[in-house]
Scaffold this motif. Structure first.
Motif, PDB file in Angstrom:
ATOM      1  N   ALA A 235      29.449 -15.569 -11.101  1.00 16.94           N
ATOM      2  CA  ALA A 235      29.766 -14.346 -10.366  1.00 16.94           C
ATOM      3  C   ALA A 235      30.427 -13.315 -11.286  1.00 16.94           C
ATOM      4  O   ALA A 235      30.127 -12.109 -11.213  1.00 16.94           O
ATOM      5  CB  ALA A 235      30.681 -14.682  -9.183  1.00 16.94           C
ATOM      6  N   VAL A 236      31.343 -13.761 -12.145  1.00 14.49           N
ATOM      7  CA  VAL A 236      32.005 -12.829 -13.077  1.00 14.49           C
ATOM      8  C   VAL A 236      30.983 -12.209 -14.030  1.00 14.49           C
ATOM      9  O   VAL A 236      30.984 -10.993 -14.271  1.00 14.49           O
ATOM     10  CB  VAL A 236      33.107 -13.566 -13.853  1.00 14.49           C
ATOM     11  N   ALA A 237      30.106 -13.028 -14.582  1.00 18.31           N
ATOM     12  CA  ALA A 237      29.087 -12.499 -15.503  1.00 18.31           C
ATOM     13  C   ALA A 237      28.154 -11.533 -14.796  1.00 18.31           C
ATOM     14  O   ALA A 237      27.775 -10.484 -15.334  1.00 18.31           O
ATOM     15  CB  ALA A 237      28.300 -13.657 -16.118  1.00 18.31           C
ATOM     16  N   GLN A 238      27.789 -11.883 -13.539  1.00 17.82           N
ATOM     17  CA  GLN A 238      26.907 -10.990 -12.777  1.00 17.82           C
ATOM     18  C   GLN A 238      27.597  -9.657 -12.509  1.00 17.82           C
ATOM     19  O   GLN A 238      26.969  -8.590 -12.549  1.00 17.82           O
ATOM     20  CB  GLN A 238      26.520 -11.676 -11.453  1.00 17.82           C
ATOM     21  N   ASN A 239      28.924  -9.722 -12.231  1.00 19.36           N
ATOM     22  CA  ASN A 239      29.676  -8.486 -12.006  1.00 19.36           C
ATOM     23  C   ASN A 239      29.663  -7.596 -13.251  1.00 19.36           C
ATOM     24  O   ASN A 239      29.518  -6.373 -13.151  1.00 19.36           O
ATOM     25  CB  ASN A 239      31.113  -8.850 -11.610  1.00 19.36           C
ATOM     26  N   GLN A 240      29.784  -8.209 -14.429  1.00 19.94           N
ATOM     27  CA  GLN A 240      29.730  -7.434 -15.683  1.00 19.94           C
ATOM     28  C   GLN A 240      28.363  -6.774 -15.851  1.00 19.94           C
ATOM     29  O   GLN A 240      28.257  -5.629 -16.282  1.00 19.94           O
ATOM     30  CB  GLN A 240      30.020  -8.363 -16.867  1.00 19.94           C
ATOM     31  N   MET A 241      27.314  -7.536 -15.457  1.00 24.50           N
ATOM     32  CA  MET A 241      25.962  -6.970 -15.545  1.00 24.50           C
ATOM     33  C   MET A 241      25.804  -5.808 -14.586  1.00 24.50           C
ATOM     34  O   MET A 241      25.240  -4.751 -14.919  1.00 24.50           O
ATOM     35  CB  MET A 241      24.922  -8.061 -15.224  1.00 24.50           C
TER      36      MET A 241
ATOM     37  N   MET B  34      15.751 -11.011 -17.973  1.00 24.52           N
ATOM     38  CA  MET B  34      16.554 -11.869 -18.834  1.00 24.52           C
ATOM     39  C   MET B  34      17.977 -12.066 -18.300  1.00 24.52           C
ATOM     40  O   MET B  34      18.760 -12.793 -18.905  1.00 24.52           O
ATOM     41  CB  MET B  34      16.633 -11.274 -20.254  1.00 24.52           C
ATOM     42  N   VAL B  35      18.302 -11.445 -17.173  1.00 25.02           N
ATOM     43  CA  VAL B  35      19.675 -11.505 -16.648  1.00 25.02           C
ATOM     44  C   VAL B  35      20.090 -12.941 -16.352  1.00 25.02           C
ATOM     45  O   VAL B  35      21.153 -13.412 -16.769  1.00 25.02           O
ATOM     46  CB  VAL B  35      19.812 -10.624 -15.396  1.00 25.02           C
ATOM     47  N   ASP B  36      19.270 -13.685 -15.613  1.00 27.54           N
ATOM     48  CA  ASP B  36      19.622 -15.059 -15.234  1.00 27.54           C
ATOM     49  C   ASP B  36      19.787 -15.939 -16.457  1.00 27.54           C
ATOM     50  O   ASP B  36      20.723 -16.765 -16.535  1.00 27.54           O
ATOM     51  CB  ASP B  36      18.547 -15.629 -14.301  1.00 27.54           C
ATOM     52  N   SER B  37      18.907 -15.773 -17.431  1.00 28.14           N
ATOM     53  CA  SER B  37      18.987 -16.598 -18.647  1.00 28.14           C
ATOM     54  C   SER B  37      20.258 -16.303 -19.430  1.00 28.14           C
ATOM     55  O   SER B  37      20.919 -17.217 -19.942  1.00 28.14           O
ATOM     56  CB  SER B  37      17.755 -16.360 -19.526  1.00 28.14           C
ATOM     57  N   VAL B  38      20.627 -15.041 -19.500  1.00 20.84           N
ATOM     58  CA  VAL B  38      21.833 -14.659 -20.249  1.00 20.84           C
ATOM     59  C   VAL B  38      23.074 -15.203 -19.551  1.00 20.84           C
ATOM     60  O   VAL B  38      23.991 -15.741 -20.191  1.00 20.84           O
ATOM     61  CB  VAL B  38      21.895 -13.127 -20.411  1.00 20.84           C
TER      62      VAL B  38
ATOM     63  N   HIS C 106      23.278 -17.804 -17.529  1.00 24.29           N
ATOM     64  CA  HIS C 106      23.278 -19.255 -17.723  1.00 24.29           C
ATOM     65  C   HIS C 106      23.781 -19.607 -19.115  1.00 24.29           C
ATOM     66  O   HIS C 106      24.511 -20.594 -19.291  1.00 24.29           O
ATOM     67  CB  HIS C 106      21.871 -19.795 -17.491  1.00 24.29           C
ATOM     68  N   MET C 107      23.434 -18.807 -20.111  1.00 19.28           N
ATOM     69  CA  MET C 107      23.896 -19.061 -21.482  1.00 19.28           C
ATOM     70  C   MET C 107      25.415 -18.942 -21.556  1.00 19.28           C
ATOM     71  O   MET C 107      26.084 -19.774 -22.171  1.00 19.28           O
ATOM     72  CB  MET C 107      23.235 -18.065 -22.445  1.00 19.28           C
TER      73      MET C 107
ATOM     74  N   ALA D 285      31.326 -23.926 -20.656  1.00 21.70           N
ATOM     75  CA  ALA D 285      31.468 -25.331 -20.255  1.00 21.70           C
ATOM     76  C   ALA D 285      31.423 -26.243 -21.472  1.00 21.70           C
ATOM     77  O   ALA D 285      32.174 -27.234 -21.561  1.00 21.70           O
ATOM     78  CB  ALA D 285      30.364 -25.693 -19.270  1.00 21.70           C
ATOM     79  N   SER D 286      30.574 -25.958 -22.434  1.00 26.29           N
ATOM     80  CA  SER D 286      30.457 -26.784 -23.641  1.00 26.29           C
ATOM     81  C   SER D 286      31.754 -26.763 -24.432  1.00 26.29           C
ATOM     82  O   SER D 286      32.214 -27.790 -24.925  1.00 26.29           O
ATOM     83  CB  SER D 286      29.297 -26.296 -24.509  1.00 26.29           C
ATOM     84  N   VAL D 287      32.381 -25.578 -24.544  1.00 26.93           N
ATOM     85  CA  VAL D 287      33.650 -25.479 -25.274  1.00 26.93           C
ATOM     86  C   VAL D 287      34.723 -26.298 -24.567  1.00 26.93           C
ATOM     87  O   VAL D 287      35.560 -26.950 -25.205  1.00 26.93           O
ATOM     88  CB  VAL D 287      34.068 -24.004 -25.420  1.00 26.93           C
TER      89      VAL D 287
END
Length: 268
Positions: free
Chosen positions: A25-31, A42-46, A48-49, A55-57
Motif C-alpha cells: 500500500a505504501v509503495a502504491q501510494n508513492q506511485m 510495470m507498476v505491480d512488478s516494481v 513486488h520488487m 523482506a529479504s533484508v
C-alpha cells in the motif's frame, strides 16, 4: 534510577514488522502521488520488487543476529528509504538516457548534414571540372608568357646595367669637371672679393666718366661686354654688309649714362 547511563542509552523496541499488504500500500501510494514514475504495465512488478527486497533484508538480518549476535534493524523507515533511493536513481538514469538520446539525435543530424554537404561538394566539383581544365590550360599559357617576359626582362636588365655603367662613367667625368671648376672658382673667388671691394669704393662720377671715352682700353670693353650680357642688352651690329661684327661699346655707354643703377646692379 540506580543506573542512569544504562537507562538513558536503552530504548524500548516498539516497532513491529509491517505486513506485505502494508508495504504494498505504501509503495502504491508513492506511485499514485507521482513520486515514482514507471509504465503502468510495470507498476505491480516494481512494487513486488520493493516488498521482496525489504523482506529479504529482514530475513538476512535475523540470520545475522543468530550467527553473529549483532543487530541490524529493519524498520518501515528503511522501506521508505528504498523507495526514495529508487526514485532518485530512476531520475538520474532517465536524465542520462535523455542526454544520450539528445546526443545521438544531434550526431545523426550532423551525419545527415555532412552527407548532404558531401553530395553538394561532389556535384559542385563535377560542375567545376570543365572550369578547372580550362584554368589549367590558361595557367600553361600564362607560364609560357612569363618565361618570355622573364627573358625580355633579363635583356632589359642587361641594357639597364650597361646604361648604369655609362651613367656612372658620365658621373665620374662630371665630378672631375666639378673638381676642376671648383679649383678655378677657388682661385677666382679672391679676385672677385677684391673686385667687389674696389667696386664698393668706386664713385658714381667715376663710372660716368668711363662712358665719355670714345675708344676705351680693351679691358674696359671686355668688362662692359660682360655687364651687357648679364643685363640682357644686345650688341650693336657695325661694319659692312656681310662683314658685320658686334660692337658692345655703344650699348655699354648707354648703361654707363645711368651710373647709379649700374653700380647698384653690379653690387647686388
Amino acid at each position: 534510577r540506580n543506573f542512569p547511563p544504562l537507562v538513558n542509552s536503552c530504548a524500548i523496541d516498539w516497532v513491529a514488522n509491517w505486513p506485505d499488504e502494508a508495504l504494498t500500500a505504501v509503495a502504491q501510494n508513492q506511485m499514485d502521488r507521482g513520486l515514482i514514475e514507471v509504465p503502468d504495465d510495470m507498476v505491480d512488478s516494481v512494487i513486488h520488487m520493493f516488498v521482496f527486497i525489504h523482506a529479504s533484508v529482514g530475513e538476512i538480518s535475523e540470520r545475522y543476529r543468530g550467527e553473529a549476535k549483532r543487530y541490524n534493524y529493519v524498520t518501515p523507515t528503511s522501506f521508505l528509504s528504498i523507495l526514495e533511493c529508487f526514485a532518485r536513481q530512476l531520475e538520474i538514469k532517465r536524465a542520462n538516457v535523455v542526454g544520450a538520446k539528445v546526443r545521438l539525435q544531434n550526431g545523426l543530424q550532423k551525419l545527415a548534414e555532412t552527407e548532404a554537404g558531401i553530395e553538394d561538394l561532389q556535384l559542385s566539383l563535377k560542375e567545376s571540372q570543365p572550369i578547372l581544365v580550362k584554368t589549367q590550360e590558361e595557367i600553361k599559357v600564362m607560364m609560357a608568357q612569363i618565361e618570355v617576359d622573364k627573358a625580355d626582362a633579363d635583356a632589359k636588365r642587361d641594357v639597364a646595367l650597361g646604361e648604369e655603367k655609362a651613367a656612372q662613367t658620365k658621373a665620374d667625368e662630371c665630378n672631375e669637371i666639378k673638381s676642376g671648376a671648383q679649383a678655378v672658382l677657388d682661385e677666382a673667388l679672391p679676385a672677385l672679393d677684391a673686385a667687389l671691394k674696389v667696386l664698393k669704393n668706386l664713385k658714381v662720377k667715376d663710372i660716368s666718366e668711363v662712358g665719355k671715352y670714345q675708344n676705351p682700353p680693351e679691358g674696359v670693353k671686355f668688362v662692359m661686354e660682360v655687364v651687357c650680357k648679364m643685363k640682357g642688352v644686345q650688341a650693336k651690329k657695325v661694319g659692312e654688309a656681310g662683314k658685320k661684327r658686334d660692337d658692345w661699346w655703344e650699348p655699354s655707354r648707354t648703361l654707363l649714362a645711368n651710373a647709379q643703377d649700374l653700380q647698384n646692379f653690379m653690387l647686388n
